[in-house]
Design an enzyme around this catalytic site. Sequence first.
Site, short mmCIF file in Angstrom:
data_model
loop_
_atom_site.label_atom_id
_atom_site.label_comp_id
_atom_site.label_asym_id
_atom_site.label_seq_id
_atom_site.Cartn_x
_atom_site.Cartn_y
_atom_site.Cartn_z
N ASP A 192 0.65 -1.23 -0.31
CA ASP A 192 -0.06 0.28 -0.41
C ASP A 192 0.83 1.14 -0.07
OD1 ASP A 192 -2.38 1.24 0.33
OD2 ASP A 192 -2.27 2.22 2.05
N GLU A 276 -1.06 -1.06 -6.03
CA GLU A 276 -2.26 -0.75 -6.32
C GLU A 276 -2.35 -0.18 -7.17
OE1 GLU A 276 -6.42 0.53 -3.61
OE2 GLU A 276 -4.49 0.58 -3.02
N ASP A 356 -3.30 1.08 7.20
CA ASP A 356 -2.32 0.54 5.92
C ASP A 356 -1.72 -0.80 5.65
OD1 ASP A 356 -3.04 3.74 5.16
OD2 ASP A 356 -0.74 3.99 7.02
#
Length: 410
Positions: A192, A276, A356
């Site tokens: 992340d 991502e 997170d």
Amino acid sequence: MQLRYNYRVYPTPDQQEALARAFGCARVVFNDGLRLRQSAHEGGLAYVSDGELSKRVITEAKKTPERQWLGEVSAVVLQQAIADLNTAYRNFFSSLSGRRKGRKVAPPRFRSRKDNRQAIRFTANARFKVLDNGRLRLPKIGDLAVRWSRPLPAEPTSVTIIKDAAGRYFASFVVAAPDQPLPPAASEVGIDLGLTHFAVLSNGTKIAAPKFLRRAADKLRRLQQDLSRKQRGSANRTKAVVKVAKAHARVAYTRRDWQHKLSTTIIRDNQAVYVEDLCVVGLGRTRLAKSVHDAGWSQFVGMLQYKAARAGRTFGKIDRFAPTSRTCSACGRLDGPKPLNVRSWTCPCGAAHDRDINAAKNILAAGRAESLNACGAQVRPAPLPAPRREAGIHPGAACSTRSVEGISRP
Ligand SMILES: [Zn+2]
């Protein structure tokens, strides 16, 4: 895989003069070509073809007294300047028609001698050569001294010589680098990329941007403030511009070096890496822009991508609209919205989450699911990670902070 290898070069005063001449000629040919196409367009004439353009602004122009001096530089340098113009036009057209995804591409612009960055490119048929004594031989320039910070893994196919705003020179080689498969690793990881930490891994590791990098960024900010107080056109302003450019280059270099180490470690330790798919360009327009640009995520993701391909690791990007921060990674329940200030939360199933780390776990799960869906093949095959197109000198090749996108589109 095509990779870029950059080195500092130290031209002598004579060579600097020859380079200045070549930068100038490449710029003139580029601008002549652009002017020719623009006036054809305004006159309602057909688009001037690549071949026709090269004939008119190089071959025929050399025969005229006004452009005779174009003969003083390598013809390849001039052809490559036209190739850049052609690429710029193609990108603009495919962006207009919607074939090219992402940020809209502006039509080509005239180059100026005041541009912060000057560049010329030699391809293999220009017969540039790395000599046995370590010097770089460039036609009509000379033998340049190079600081070889690491060896070239193979014969380069092209070299771009760049002069940056701080007055430094670089040689940027494009090399077909051989794959370097690594022994299999047991673990897989989701990453992340965030604002509070540079990156958070699904195994719980949180990676902050190092202190030295933040200090260098602070210094850069101060220098930029100094610059803004200087009078336009003054000698002090010119000095301040060079200072800012140098500090900028130092920050970019330090950050890239740190990201190289981090990405190498992550690829070595994990068999599969998922991140991502950030819309960095979109984010760049919001007020988060400053921190996003400083973080240099795209550059980092680009490194992970090509290093994974070289090492034979799996790399995947997860849909950026997946609700990774508000899905419970333990039970899969979709919870309410989680604004940025919510750092931790507890799911009704009892699982307590760090925002997170939970997101990183979800990214890992989504990546695995996509890989399985495709029965081993990737659902969305990653674009071939050629870091930058050989045709087309990108403004970010040497000073990467300017290129927010980092990874080029094939
Ligand atoms: Zn839960």
